[in-house]
Design a protein around this motif. Sequence first.
Motif, PDB file in Angstrom:
ATOM      1  N   ASN A  13       0.825  -1.215   0.000  1.00 46.82           N
ATOM      2  CA  ASN A  13       0.000   0.000   0.000  1.00 46.82           C
ATOM      3  C   ASN A  13       0.857   1.262   0.000  1.00 46.82           C
ATOM      4  O   ASN A  13       0.684   2.153   0.838  1.00 46.82           O
ATOM      5  N   GLU A  14       1.775   1.348  -0.967  1.00 52.29           N
ATOM      6  CA  GLU A  14       2.665   2.502  -1.070  1.00 52.29           C
ATOM      7  C   GLU A  14       2.426   3.303  -2.347  1.00 52.29           C
ATOM      8  O   GLU A  14       3.343   3.932  -2.884  1.00 52.29           O
ATOM      9  N   ALA A  15       1.183   3.331  -2.822  1.00 56.87           N
ATOM     10  CA  ALA A  15       0.876   4.068  -4.052  1.00 56.87           C
ATOM     11  C   ALA A  15       1.233   5.545  -3.942  1.00 56.87           C
ATOM     12  O   ALA A  15       1.609   6.178  -4.933  1.00 56.87           O
ATOM     13  N   ALA A  16       1.133   6.110  -2.756  1.00 56.82           N
ATOM     14  CA  ALA A  16       1.380   7.542  -2.577  1.00 56.82           C
ATOM     15  C   ALA A  16       2.857   7.906  -2.661  1.00 56.82           C
ATOM     16  O   ALA A  16       3.184   9.080  -2.886  1.00 56.82           O
ATOM     17  N   ARG A  17       3.753   6.935  -2.496  1.00 60.06           N
ATOM     18  CA  ARG A  17       5.172   7.270  -2.393  1.00 60.06           C
ATOM     19  C   ARG A  17       6.072   6.527  -3.365  1.00 60.06           C
ATOM     20  O   ARG A  17       7.193   6.979  -3.634  1.00 60.06           O
ATOM     21  N   ILE A  18       5.635   5.410  -3.912  1.00 59.07           N
ATOM     22  CA  ILE A  18       6.566   4.556  -4.650  1.00 59.07           C
ATOM     23  C   ILE A  18       7.078   5.191  -5.942  1.00 59.07           C
ATOM     24  O   ILE A  18       8.204   4.916  -6.371  1.00 59.07           O
ATOM     25  N   ILE A  35      12.883  -4.965  -9.277  1.00 58.28           N
ATOM     26  CA  ILE A  35      11.667  -5.737  -9.021  1.00 58.28           C
ATOM     27  C   ILE A  35      10.937  -5.113  -7.837  1.00 58.28           C
ATOM     28  O   ILE A  35      11.489  -5.004  -6.739  1.00 58.28           O
ATOM     29  N   VAL A  36       9.697  -4.683  -8.075  1.00 58.26           N
ATOM     30  CA  VAL A  36       8.837  -4.234  -6.988  1.00 58.26           C
ATOM     31  C   VAL A  36       8.060  -5.442  -6.491  1.00 58.26           C
ATOM     32  O   VAL A  36       7.385  -6.124  -7.266  1.00 58.26           O
ATOM     33  N   ASP A  87       8.867   3.577   0.688  1.00 59.20           N
ATOM     34  CA  ASP A  87       8.223   4.785   1.213  1.00 59.20           C
ATOM     35  C   ASP A  87       9.167   5.967   1.375  1.00 59.20           C
ATOM     36  O   ASP A  87       8.831   6.960   2.029  1.00 59.20           O
ATOM     37  N   LEU A  88      10.358   5.892   0.787  1.00 60.65           N
ATOM     38  CA  LEU A  88      11.352   6.941   0.978  1.00 60.65           C
ATOM     39  C   LEU A  88      10.969   8.224   0.251  1.00 60.65           C
ATOM     40  O   LEU A  88      10.403   8.191  -0.838  1.00 60.65           O
TER      41      LEU A  88
END
Length: 266
Positions: A13-18, A35-36, A87-88
């Motif tokens: 659930n890192e759509a906002a940051r990836i 690779i994600v 999330d960086l």
Amino acid sequence: MTRAVTCLIPAHNEAARIAGVLAAVQDHPMIGRVIVVDDGSQDDTAAIAGAAGVEVLRLMPNRGKSAALAEALSRVRTSHVLLLDADLTGLTAADLSRLIAPVVAGGADVSLSLRGNAPFLWHWLGVDYITGERVLPMWLITPLLRDISTLPRFGLEVFLNTHIRAAGLSVAIVRWAGVASPSKAQKSGWRAGIRADIGMLRDILRTVSAATTFEQIAYLRRAAPQLGSQPRPVRHSVLALRDGVLRVIKGVQRQRGRETHSDATR
């Protein structure tokens, strides 16, 4: 195996940051494959990664970081792997080059990041022993894949530290002053964040003892001299860390008690 580096990015659930992380990784001259590892996300994490043109390994249901990375690590065919949190913020290609270069050039066996917003105690000690950003040789990891797959969700980093220490590997600590990672409270709210922090601490202590974490920090400091600064004596620093960790644990326990009391009086 080739000398190129494979980058693995575990994500939930890192759509906002990836997208920001991928912008730094894509087309990097030291990275041959990205690779994600989408670990059961319920948002658009996989879609964003796929649209960026990187490989996506989708796992359903959610397995937890350790098991998800075990699956991805089994697919690595390069000599080294870069583990990178999804999330960086503030991450640049130059940051990645500084993390990868010491290992690829042979100056160190392993490299670990020290993010700008890491806890003060980690900066004071000069090492973040549970950082999710690290470059490692696959010869160290491949024999451990079965064990990694059965670790607690957040036991991977301290497990790897155990084997880095056992192998006597040298370590480069790379300071990433402009890179940050949001707290769990920032992501999920303070209640969920506290529960997540407690869960992570529990997973760490299920993987290694508290005494072992202090020994790991002492080893990583010895294996990674801080150039341009005078490191604090190892024994003094580790004793201070022990006291600091005990204060954190007591603080979490007090906060958990207040939360339980608040829920009971509603």
